[in-house]
Structure formats: structure tokens, C-alpha cells
Design an enzyme around this catalytic site. Structure first.
Site, PDB file in Angstrom:
ATOM      1  N   HIS A  76      28.220  18.006 -28.035  1.00  0.00           N
ATOM      2  CA  HIS A  76      28.998  16.464 -27.242  1.00  0.00           C
ATOM      3  C   HIS A  76      28.254  15.670 -26.252  1.00  0.00           C
ATOM      4  CE1 HIS A  76      33.469  17.087 -27.849  1.00  0.00           C
ATOM      5  NE2 HIS A  76      32.853  17.907 -28.996  1.00  0.00           N
ATOM      6  N   GLY A  82      22.224  10.991 -27.940  1.00  0.00           N
ATOM      7  CA  GLY A  82      21.092  11.867 -28.253  1.00  0.00           C
ATOM      8  C   GLY A  82      20.944  12.778 -26.970  1.00  0.00           C
ATOM      9  N   ILE A 169      32.447  15.607 -34.260  1.00  0.00           N
ATOM     10  CA  ILE A 169      32.721  16.031 -35.181  1.00  0.00           C
ATOM     11  C   ILE A 169      34.045  15.905 -34.498  1.00  0.00           C
ATOM     12  CG2 ILE A 169      33.097  17.661 -37.260  1.00  0.00           C
ATOM     13  CD1 ILE A 169      30.526  15.878 -37.886  1.00  0.00           C
ATOM     14  N   HIS A 199      30.953  28.350 -33.443  1.00  0.00           N
ATOM     15  CA  HIS A 199      32.038  28.676 -33.936  1.00  0.00           C
ATOM     16  C   HIS A 199      32.469  30.027 -33.519  1.00  0.00           C
ATOM     17  CE1 HIS A 199      33.533  24.291 -35.172  1.00  0.00           C
ATOM     18  NE2 HIS A 199      33.189  24.784 -34.041  1.00  0.00           N
ATOM     19  N   THR A 200      31.802  30.880 -33.746  1.00  0.00           N
ATOM     20  CA  THR A 200      31.256  32.312 -33.746  1.00  0.00           C
ATOM     21  C   THR A 200      32.127  32.800 -32.100  1.00  0.00           C
ATOM     22  OG1 THR A 200      30.998  34.533 -34.021  1.00  0.00           O
ATOM     23  CG2 THR A 200      29.470  32.957 -33.098  1.00  0.00           C
ATOM     24  N   ASP A 254      36.757  32.703 -33.412  1.00  0.00           N
ATOM     25  CA  ASP A 254      36.764  34.110 -34.095  1.00  0.00           C
ATOM     26  C   ASP A 254      37.694  35.230 -33.593  1.00  0.00           C
ATOM     27  OD1 ASP A 254      36.120  36.408 -34.975  1.00  0.00           O
ATOM     28  OD2 ASP A 254      33.058  36.308 -34.680  1.00  0.00           O
ATOM     29  N   ASP A 262      27.301  35.935 -33.470  1.00  0.00           N
ATOM     30  CA  ASP A 262      26.587  37.426 -34.915  1.00  0.00           C
ATOM     31  C   ASP A 262      26.990  36.079 -36.215  1.00  0.00           C
ATOM     32  OD1 ASP A 262      30.077  37.139 -34.639  1.00  0.00           O
ATOM     33  OD2 ASP A 262      30.021  38.955 -33.672  1.00  0.00           O
TER      34      ASP A 262
END
Length: 337
Positions: A76, A82, A169, A199-200, A254, A262
Site C-alpha cells: 500500500h 512509490g 488493487i 496472499h499465502t 490461505d 510457501d
């Protein structure tokens, strides 16, 4: 009297030892540092990276959700102005005040690292560098690759809430919408697939995915997004019951190994169990499906790609000029003008 905290004492004296050994070493072997390089603080604050890493480890030991929070906080930050620490600034109208950033966490970890660094190296290490290093170290802490990143960022002087939404996003985005934003940041569609692997780890509020299904008054489930596995959707409805406060409930991104970095994220995409619509889009689209399958079957390939894409991420919009950047004394407050 309570027992002395020997762990705290040992950590403090270890930092002191590392700091002074590094100073002695660089006195005999003075390094070269450009304005943005891997050894930027070698002369001015040789133990800077160790101090940040120890802060991240200590915070993560106490709260296993810290690594996911730090990684999200970095995204974010980098995607708006930047990688300049602008998301850390508090105040009305700042990036941090935008509703899209209200659920961000990890600020206290950055503040803690900054306080330590201000003791040993006052007005030397930027908050932007601390955030980039902390996110890097957080990934390693939970099993991800150990990578080296360039440092020497200045802290940005601009932080405006209206710049947030056009640059980040949303979980409901299509692949084209995500790819367009990534492209604007100098990132490829392959970087998109790779960096989505963040997102893991981490957790999300129900409102970020509960528009993919609904329950009628009789408890019957209707899938509004056919790319989502029905059984997984049924599990999500139990974790996010109707009428529950969104602020009080979070769900693991996850469901398999939520506290480990992972390739499990890509495996669940193959099972149609991506939590967000934007996750499912990576496997649904022919442009990205093969890369998802590769990462699902080969964790080493994912880690190699992550090292490259993460280095590109933390180099977005870096400021090294005093005209547009500064070294903040406090990460949440700009320096007095």
C-alpha cells in the site's frame, strides 16, 4: 520484584556488540555507497539492517499476524507515491486516513524499529527503508527466501488520501484491471502472478470477499462467483455470519498454511479456493494459468521469481533527492518545515 527479562537484556547487548563491531570494521575497510545501493548505510549506520530484523522477529514472536501486516503495508505504500513511507504519515487527508487503508497494520513495528535506530543512528535511516527491510525480513521469518534489496530511500513529503484508490488493487478486480495498475508501476503480468503470492500469509475482513456468495433466509447458499469452490464458500459463510461486525472477524487468506510463506497459495487456486475474486482470476485466465500451475508444483520456482519481483516492487518510485524527500525523525509525522 519481578524476574529480570534476560531475553530483552541479551537482545540489547547483542545489538550493541553488532553495532560497535561494524563500526570498527568499516573504519578499517571503508565501503563505497551510492545514493541507492545494497550497502548504503555501511558507513553511517552499519547495524541498521540487523536492528530492523531483530525488531521484526521480536514483534512476530509475540504476534504471528505481524509478517502479513508488514507485507501488505509495503504494497500500500509503494503503489501510491512509490516506496517512500508516505502511508505511515498520520493526519486528516493522508493516505493512512483513507478508508481503504483503515485495516492496515504493522505501524507499531515500524515505529519501534525507528526508535531503536534513532538511538544509535539519529536522523540517518529513513522510514521508507525501514518498511522495505521489515517486509523483506517478515517474509524470511515465516519461511520465505532471504534476499538482498537496495537501500537509500528518502521519506516522501506528500501523502494524500485521494491518491490511494486509483493506485491500489481491489479484491474484485479483473486480470486486466490488475495488469493495468501493475504496468503503470513498471511491473509485468508475471510480477503480478508472483507478487500475488503474498496472499499465502495474512488475514482479510469478510467484506473483501463476501460479495462472491449469498445465503437466503433459509440458509441456502447461492454462488455469485462461479470460480469459487462451493464447499469453501459454505465454510466462509460460517466464518462470516450475516450481521456480524466486519471489524471483529478476519479470515486467513490461505486456509492451508496461513502462517508460512510457501507456494500453498497457488495450490489452493488450482482447487478454486482463492479467497478473492482477484485471486481466482489468475487461474481462470489463460495468460496467467500456466505460471500459477508452475508455482503450485515448484516452490523453488516461486521463490526465485519472488526474489526478482520483490526487488522490483521495493524500487518503485524511490526518492533519493532532498528536494522531494527527507529522513523523518518520526515515521508518523513529517519533519518541521
Amino acid at each position: 520484584m519481578g524476574k529480570p527479562d534476560f531475553c530483552a537484556y541479551n537482545t540489547f547487548y547483542l545489538l550493541m556488540l553488532v553495532f560497535y563491531v561494524a563500526i570498527i570494521f568499516q573504519a578499517f575497510f571503508p565501503p563505497f555507497s551510492s545514493s541507492f545501493s545494497f550497502d548504503f548505510y555501511a558507513s553511517s549506520c552499519p547495524a541498521a539492517e540487523m536492528m530492523v530484523k531483530n525488531t521484526v522477529r521480536s514483534a512476530s514472536d509475540s504476534d504471528p499476524t505481524v509478517p502479513g501486516k508488514l507485507l501488505r503495508l509495503l504494497f500500500h505504500d509503494c503503489f501510491v507515491e512509490g516506496c517512500d513511507g508516505s502511508v505511515l504519515l498520520q493526519g486528516n487527508g493522508t493516505e493512512r486516513s483513507d478508508p481503504a487503508n483503515q485495516s492496515l497494520g504493522g505501524f507499531s513495528v515500524i515505529d519501534s524499529a525507528k526508535r531503536v535506530l534513532e538511538i544509535f543512528c539519529p536522523e540517518t535511516v529513513s522510514c521508507a527503508d525501514i518498511l522495505a527491510l521489515a517486509a523483506r525480513d517478515a517474509v524470511e521469518y515465516v519461511g520465505g527466501p532471504n534476499i538482498q534489496i537496495p537501500i537509500g530511500r528518502k521519506d516522501g513529503k506528500i501523502s494524500v488520501a485521494t491518491n490511494v484508490r486509483p493506485n491500489i488493487i481491489d479484491t474484485s478486480f479483473t486480470l486486466d484491471e490488475m495488469a493495468n495498475i501493475f504496468s503503470a508501476k513498471g511491473l509485468s503480468i508475471d510480477d503480478l502472478v508472483t507478487l500475488s503470492g503474498a496472499h499465502t500469509i495474512g488475514r482479510s475482513h469478510c467484506s473483501s470477499f463476501n460479495d462472491r456468495f449469498k445465503l437466503d433466509p433459509n440458509g441456502n447458499l447461492t454462488l455469485l462467483d462461479s470460480s469459487l469452490d462451493r464447499q469453501y464458500a459454505a465454510q466462509l459463510t460460517k466464518m462470516c455470519p450475516a450481521g456480524a461486525s466486519d471489524e471483529s472477524i478476519t479470515v486467513n487468506n490461505d486456509p492451508g498454511t496461513p502462517l508460512r510463506f510457501d507456494n500453498q497459495y497457488y495450490k489452493i487456486l488450482l482447487e478454486h479456493k482463492g479467497l478473492f475474486q482477484s485471486d481466482s482470476a489468475l487461474f481462470s485466465d489463460v495468460r496467467t494459468r500456466n505460471r500459477v500451475m508452475e508455482f503450485a508444483n515448484n516452490e523453488d520456482s516461486f521463490f526465485e521469481s519472488w526474489s526478482v519481483s520483490f526487488s522490483k516492487l521495493v524500487s518503485i518510485g524511490v526518492k533519493t533527492d532532498d528536494e522531494v524527500g527527507e529522513i523523518r525523525q518520526s515515521c508518523s509525522v513529517p519533519n518541521a518545515r
